[in-house]
Design a protein around this motif. Structure first.
Motif, PDB file in Angstrom:
ATOM      1  N   LYS A  14       0.829  -1.218   0.000  1.00  0.00           N
ATOM      2  CA  LYS A  14       0.000   0.000   0.000  1.00  0.00           C
ATOM      3  C   LYS A  14       0.862   1.266   0.000  1.00  0.00           C
ATOM      4  O   LYS A  14       0.663   2.161  -0.819  1.00  0.00           O
ATOM      5  N   THR A  15       1.811   1.321   0.938  1.00  0.00           N
ATOM      6  CA  THR A  15       2.629   2.536   1.035  1.00  0.00           C
ATOM      7  C   THR A  15       3.550   2.668  -0.175  1.00  0.00           C
ATOM      8  O   THR A  15       3.776   3.773  -0.678  1.00  0.00           O
ATOM      9  N   THR A  16       4.067   1.550  -0.656  1.00  0.00           N
ATOM     10  CA  THR A  16       4.921   1.578  -1.854  1.00  0.00           C
ATOM     11  C   THR A  16       4.152   2.177  -3.031  1.00  0.00           C
ATOM     12  O   THR A  16       4.651   3.067  -3.730  1.00  0.00           O
ATOM     13  N   ALA A  37      -2.871   7.983   6.566  1.00  0.00           N
ATOM     14  CA  ALA A  37      -3.973   7.649   7.474  1.00  0.00           C
ATOM     15  C   ALA A  37      -3.695   6.325   8.190  1.00  0.00           C
ATOM     16  O   ALA A  37      -4.602   5.652   8.658  1.00  0.00           O
ATOM     17  N   ASP A  38      -2.421   5.974   8.234  1.00  0.00           N
ATOM     18  CA  ASP A  38      -2.017   4.738   8.924  1.00  0.00           C
ATOM     19  C   ASP A  38      -1.274   5.129  10.203  1.00  0.00           C
ATOM     20  O   ASP A  38      -0.328   5.925  10.137  1.00  0.00           O
ATOM     21  N   ASP A  39      -1.702   4.584  11.318  1.00  0.00           N
ATOM     22  CA  ASP A  39      -1.058   4.941  12.594  1.00  0.00           C
ATOM     23  C   ASP A  39       0.430   4.588  12.619  1.00  0.00           C
ATOM     24  O   ASP A  39       1.190   5.169  13.380  1.00  0.00           O
ATOM     25  N   GLY A  41       2.478   5.357  10.402  1.00  0.00           N
ATOM     26  CA  GLY A  41       3.144   6.561   9.907  1.00  0.00           C
ATOM     27  C   GLY A  41       4.248   6.326   8.893  1.00  0.00           C
ATOM     28  O   GLY A  41       5.153   7.154   8.741  1.00  0.00           O
ATOM     29  N   THR A  42       4.165   5.239   8.154  1.00  0.00           N
ATOM     30  CA  THR A  42       5.241   4.932   7.194  1.00  0.00           C
ATOM     31  C   THR A  42       5.338   5.961   6.060  1.00  0.00           C
ATOM     32  O   THR A  42       6.445   6.348   5.665  1.00  0.00           O
ATOM     33  N   ALA A  43       4.201   6.417   5.562  1.00  0.00           N
ATOM     34  CA  ALA A  43       4.235   7.400   4.471  1.00  0.00           C
ATOM     35  C   ALA A  43       4.848   8.715   4.964  1.00  0.00           C
ATOM     36  O   ALA A  43       5.547   9.412   4.213  1.00  0.00           O
ATOM     37  N   ILE A  86      -4.398   8.678  -0.453  1.00  0.00           N
ATOM     38  CA  ILE A  86      -4.506   8.341   0.977  1.00  0.00           C
ATOM     39  C   ILE A  86      -3.936   6.946   1.214  1.00  0.00           C
ATOM     40  O   ILE A  86      -4.379   5.969   0.601  1.00  0.00           O
ATOM     41  N   ASP A  87      -2.960   6.877   2.092  1.00  0.00           N
ATOM     42  CA  ASP A  87      -2.370   5.577   2.451  1.00  0.00           C
ATOM     43  C   ASP A  87      -2.963   5.135   3.787  1.00  0.00           C
ATOM     44  O   ASP A  87      -2.922   5.880   4.762  1.00  0.00           O
ATOM     45  N   THR A  88      -3.551   3.963   3.815  1.00  0.00           N
ATOM     46  CA  THR A  88      -4.147   3.479   5.066  1.00  0.00           C
ATOM     47  C   THR A  88      -3.403   2.244   5.562  1.00  0.00           C
ATOM     48  O   THR A  88      -2.595   1.655   4.844  1.00  0.00           O
TER      49      THR A  88
HETATM   50 MG   LIG Z   1       1.960   0.895   4.722  1.00  0.00          MG
END
Ligand SMILES: [Mg+2]
Ligand SMILES: Nc1ncnc2c1ncn2[C@@H]1O[C@H](COP(=O)(O)OP(=O)(O)OP(=O)(O)O)[C@@H](O)[C@H]1O
Length: 218
Positions: A14-16, A37-39, A41-43, A86-88
């Motif tokens: 997802k983040t990639t 929007a991911d806790d 916080g990778t993005a 949006i990255d979740t």
């Molecule tokens: Mg991710």
């Protein structure tokens, strides 16, 4: 357009895909907001790394939001950007659901393994529930981290999306499979998209370009 990268499985890409998509949109002159929007916080970590590498010229704006703020803030800001990505996180969270309420396109990367395929079925319930509120939501599956050398994963996946009534009703398969390639991981570690790496992996670039072309022309 508002794109949400999601699903209910961790580590699918997802983040990639969110970061590559945000960068490629911005390189095409679009004014892009990347929402983390991911806790985990990778993005956000990726963008910090990117700004560090590129002298604060990430090329897109970035913000971290959670739960209902994803919906509320994206709604407030959507007219100021040409695209929002949006990255979740890989779970059925309030953040992911509130992203889906404002999204145009829901992108679900999945790996060609049975656990990932099974979670696609759980995602279908989520898609159907979100469509009650947001009927325009398009949902697309993207095969990621495939190993075409040793298997017929792409063919099997295509067959599943044609033959399985439940999947067919909720999702379309984006015909842009991405292979498992080191370049995707090394680019991310350097705060870059694969198209920006000094040592270019042309196969990875061709795959992400195809993904980009199809997703921006849905
Ligand atoms: Mg991710
Ligand atoms: N096509 C690919 N080839 C090689 N490595 C990949 C590929 N896609 C993703 N990866 C690597 O797999 C790992 C997981 O990818 P990523 O962080 O994008 O997944 P995610 O779905 O965002 O995970 P999470 O659910 O934890 O947020 C990362 O180390 C990433 O670099």
């Amino acid at each position: 357009m508002i794109y949400t990268l999601g699903g209910i499985k961790g580590g699918t890409g997802k983040t990639t895909l969110a970061t590559n998509l945000a960068i490629m949109l911005s390189k095409n002159g679009r004014d892009v907001l990347l929402v983390d929007a991911d806790d985990q916080g990778t993005a956000t970590l990726f963008t910090a790394r990117r700004n560090e590498m590129l002298n604060n010229q990430a090329g897109y704006s970035a913000i971290r939001l959670r739960e209902m703020d994803v919906y509320q803030q994206v709604l407030n800001m959507k007219d100021r950007f040409s695209d929002i990505v949006i990255d979740t996180g890989g779970r059925d969270t309030k953040s992911q659901r509130s992203a889906l309420v404002v999204s145009d396109i829901y992108i679900l990367p999945f790996r060609p393994r049975s656990f990932d395929i099974w979670t696609l079925y759980d995602s279908i319930d989520l898609i159907e529930e979100c469509r009650l509120i947001n009927p325009k939501l398009k949902a697309v599956g993207v095969l990621n981290q495939a190993d075409f050398k040793v298997s017929t994963e792409n063919e099997e996946t295509k067959k599943l999306f044609v033959e399985d009534e439940k999947i067919k009703k909720a999702l379309v398969l984006l015909d842009a499979p991405l292979s498992i390639r080191k370049a995707f991981a090394t680019a991310a570690a350097g705060g870059l998209s694969v198209v920006e790496q000094k040592t270019k992996d042309q196969k990875a670039i061709a795959e992400i370009q195809r993904f980009y072309d199809l997703i921006t022309n849905l």
